[in-house]
Design a protein around this motif. Sequence first.
Motif, short mmCIF file in Angstrom:
data_model
loop_
_atom_site.label_atom_id
_atom_site.label_comp_id
_atom_site.label_asym_id
_atom_site.label_seq_id
_atom_site.Cartn_x
_atom_site.Cartn_y
_atom_site.Cartn_z
N ILE A 1 -74.89 9.98 8.52
CA ILE A 1 -73.97 11.03 8.21
C ILE A 1 -74.48 12.21 8.51
CG2 ILE A 1 -72.61 12.28 6.47
CD1 ILE A 1 -71.19 9.77 6.96
N LEU A 2 -73.86 12.84 9.59
CA LEU A 2 -74.62 14.16 9.98
C LEU A 2 -73.65 15.35 9.27
CD1 LEU A 2 -76.26 15.75 12.39
CD2 LEU A 2 -74.01 15.75 13.70
N SER A 3 -74.39 16.27 8.75
CA SER A 3 -73.85 17.50 8.01
C SER A 3 -74.22 18.63 9.01
CB SER A 3 -74.15 17.65 6.93
OG SER A 3 -75.82 17.80 6.73
N TYR A 4 -73.25 19.64 9.13
CA TYR A 4 -73.43 20.62 10.18
C TYR A 4 -72.24 21.76 9.91
CZ TYR A 4 -69.64 18.27 12.73
OH TYR A 4 -68.34 17.89 13.04
N PHE A 5 -72.54 23.08 10.46
CA PHE A 5 -71.61 23.83 10.32
C PHE A 5 -71.16 24.21 11.80
CE2 PHE A 5 -75.15 26.79 11.18
CZ PHE A 5 -74.37 27.91 11.80
N LEU B 1 -68.86 17.13 8.54
CA LEU B 1 -69.37 15.70 8.56
C LEU B 1 -69.03 14.83 10.03
CD1 LEU B 1 -69.15 14.38 5.08
CD2 LEU B 1 -70.94 15.77 6.03
N ALA B 2 -70.00 14.08 10.26
CA ALA B 2 -69.49 13.13 11.61
C ALA B 2 -70.69 11.82 10.90
CB ALA B 2 -70.05 13.58 12.68
N TYR B 3 -70.40 10.74 11.66
CA TYR B 3 -71.12 9.49 11.17
C TYR B 3 -71.43 8.85 12.65
CZ TYR B 3 -66.98 6.58 12.24
OH TYR B 3 -65.97 5.93 12.83
N SER B 4 -72.52 7.90 12.47
CA SER B 4 -73.16 7.36 13.70
C SER B 4 -73.62 6.10 13.24
CB SER B 4 -73.93 8.25 14.56
OG SER B 4 -74.61 7.22 15.59
N TYR B 5 -73.61 5.01 14.19
CA TYR B 5 -74.45 3.53 13.89
C TYR B 5 -75.51 3.35 14.56
CZ TYR B 5 -69.78 1.99 11.62
OH TYR B 5 -68.80 1.65 10.69
N ASN B 6 -75.72 4.19 15.57
CA ASN B 6 -76.69 4.19 16.34
C ASN B 6 -77.80 5.66 16.58
OD1 ASN B 6 -75.48 5.74 18.31
ND2 ASN B 6 -75.12 4.23 19.82
N GLY B 7 -77.28 6.47 15.71
CA GLY B 7 -78.01 7.72 15.81
C GLY B 7 -78.06 8.62 16.93
N MET C 1 -83.62 13.69 26.69
CA MET C 1 -82.37 12.90 26.98
C MET C 1 -81.30 13.61 27.87
SD MET C 1 -82.28 10.75 23.54
CE MET C 1 -81.00 8.95 24.31
N SER C 2 -80.85 12.63 28.92
CA SER C 2 -79.71 13.22 29.39
C SER C 2 -78.44 13.53 28.66
CB SER C 2 -79.07 12.37 30.56
OG SER C 2 -77.96 12.74 30.85
N PRO C 3 -77.40 14.57 28.66
CA PRO C 3 -76.42 14.63 27.89
C PRO C 3 -75.59 13.29 28.02
CG PRO C 3 -76.94 16.65 29.11
CD PRO C 3 -77.82 15.72 29.62
N SER C 4 -75.59 12.73 28.80
CA SER C 4 -74.87 11.43 29.07
C SER C 4 -75.16 10.31 28.15
CB SER C 4 -74.64 11.01 30.37
OG SER C 4 -76.19 10.62 30.89
N GLU C 5 -76.33 10.54 27.60
CA GLU C 5 -77.07 9.32 26.43
C GLU C 5 -76.66 9.56 25.19
OE1 GLU C 5 -80.98 7.74 28.14
OE2 GLU C 5 -80.91 9.95 28.74
N PHE C 6 -75.91 10.92 24.62
CA PHE C 6 -75.68 10.98 23.42
C PHE C 6 -74.40 11.73 23.31
CE2 PHE C 6 -78.23 14.47 24.64
CZ PHE C 6 -77.88 15.52 24.23
N SER C 7 -73.66 11.74 22.34
CA SER C 7 -72.67 12.66 22.06
C SER C 7 -72.49 13.18 20.70
CB SER C 7 -71.16 11.74 22.42
OG SER C 7 -71.07 10.65 21.58
N LEU C 8 -71.87 14.31 20.44
CA LEU C 8 -71.70 15.08 19.36
C LEU C 8 -70.56 15.93 19.27
CD1 LEU C 8 -75.33 16.81 20.02
CD2 LEU C 8 -74.67 15.57 17.54
N LYS D 1 -79.48 8.89 6.08
CA LYS D 1 -79.07 7.45 6.24
C LYS D 1 -78.06 7.08 5.02
CE LYS D 1 -80.74 2.64 6.10
NZ LYS D 1 -82.14 1.93 6.09
N VAL D 2 -77.08 6.35 5.26
CA VAL D 2 -76.33 5.67 4.02
C VAL D 2 -75.97 4.31 4.49
CG1 VAL D 2 -75.06 8.07 3.65
CG2 VAL D 2 -74.19 6.46 5.40
N ASN D 3 -75.99 3.62 3.27
CA ASN D 3 -75.62 2.05 3.57
C ASN D 3 -74.09 1.72 3.86
OD1 ASN D 3 -73.96 1.71 1.03
ND2 ASN D 3 -75.91 1.55 -0.06
#
Length: 302
Positions: free
Chosen positions: A27-31, A42-48, A270-277, A288-290
């Motif tokens: 879980i990603l927390s941000y403003f 909040l946002a979430y990700s399985y692969n980070g 990393m290249s911007p194409s390798e991750f997304s936010l 990390k959350v279960n």
Amino acid sequence: MKNKFISAIILLVIILPLNGYSQDGYILSYFGGSKYQEAMYLAYSYNGLNWIVLNDNNPVLWATLGNKSIRDPYIVRNQKGSFVIMSTDSWNSEYALFWDSEDLINFKNERLVRLNDMKQHVWAPECIFDSTSQKYLVYWSGDIIYANTTSDFKTFSKPEKFFDPGHICIDANITKDKGTYYLIYKDERGENANTTRYKSLKVAKSKTLQAGSFMTYTPDYITDHMVEGPACIKDLKKDIWYLYYDYFMQGGIWGCSYTNDLSTGKWSKMSPSEFSLPNGVRHGNAIKVNALELKKIIDKWK
């Protein structure tokens, strides 16, 4: 034929929820967010690496105390398994904001805590549990990195100098790996200009969480200049670490670098194409959350 069809449908009903919700995640927390508000998103990700917004990229938590501003939100899991949320109380405050949560769905016990008695701001409070002292170490940015200790997030020790590289620095983020603590920080010297020689990240390390024990071991900067707000997380399936950072003058643009070994101090961009936010994402962190926790969070906020 009919029985085979029914069996296939049953199999899909079983498999699809498992594929969607049986994995641990982050879980990603941000403003910032879509409305650029000083509140927590909040946002979430399985692969980070690929992050999916929650609540349509609208805030899930607002502050009602102090300056009524949530900047640099940070979530830590306490020793009982529930969560504590902390944040900067806007620009010029000696206080930090705290909340408690069992599930990152309901937030309670909002409180304004004075961490600073030296007439400096308290920026980007973060936390790590010290197994030696059996206390939580809440560290934050003034002109250098300071820290308070607490057992309950209600009563805190007086602040002490925690990390001082010999010049102004902010935005510490501590990660532990193989018995060593790594403190990633921003060299805050210089002007906010693209020509600056500073405004970039370095790393210090220590075997303990004792104040004054961290020593910088990266001879050069590990990121571009004009970045801040480091957030380091580990891939849940691979031996890879990801480091996110905020291009703070670009209004919601983050970079990401990776390494296979924190001890080397070497990171590859990393290249911007390798991750997304999420759009508009500003200084935040991930926890990390279960699988069950993540399912409930997604069901509520999606």
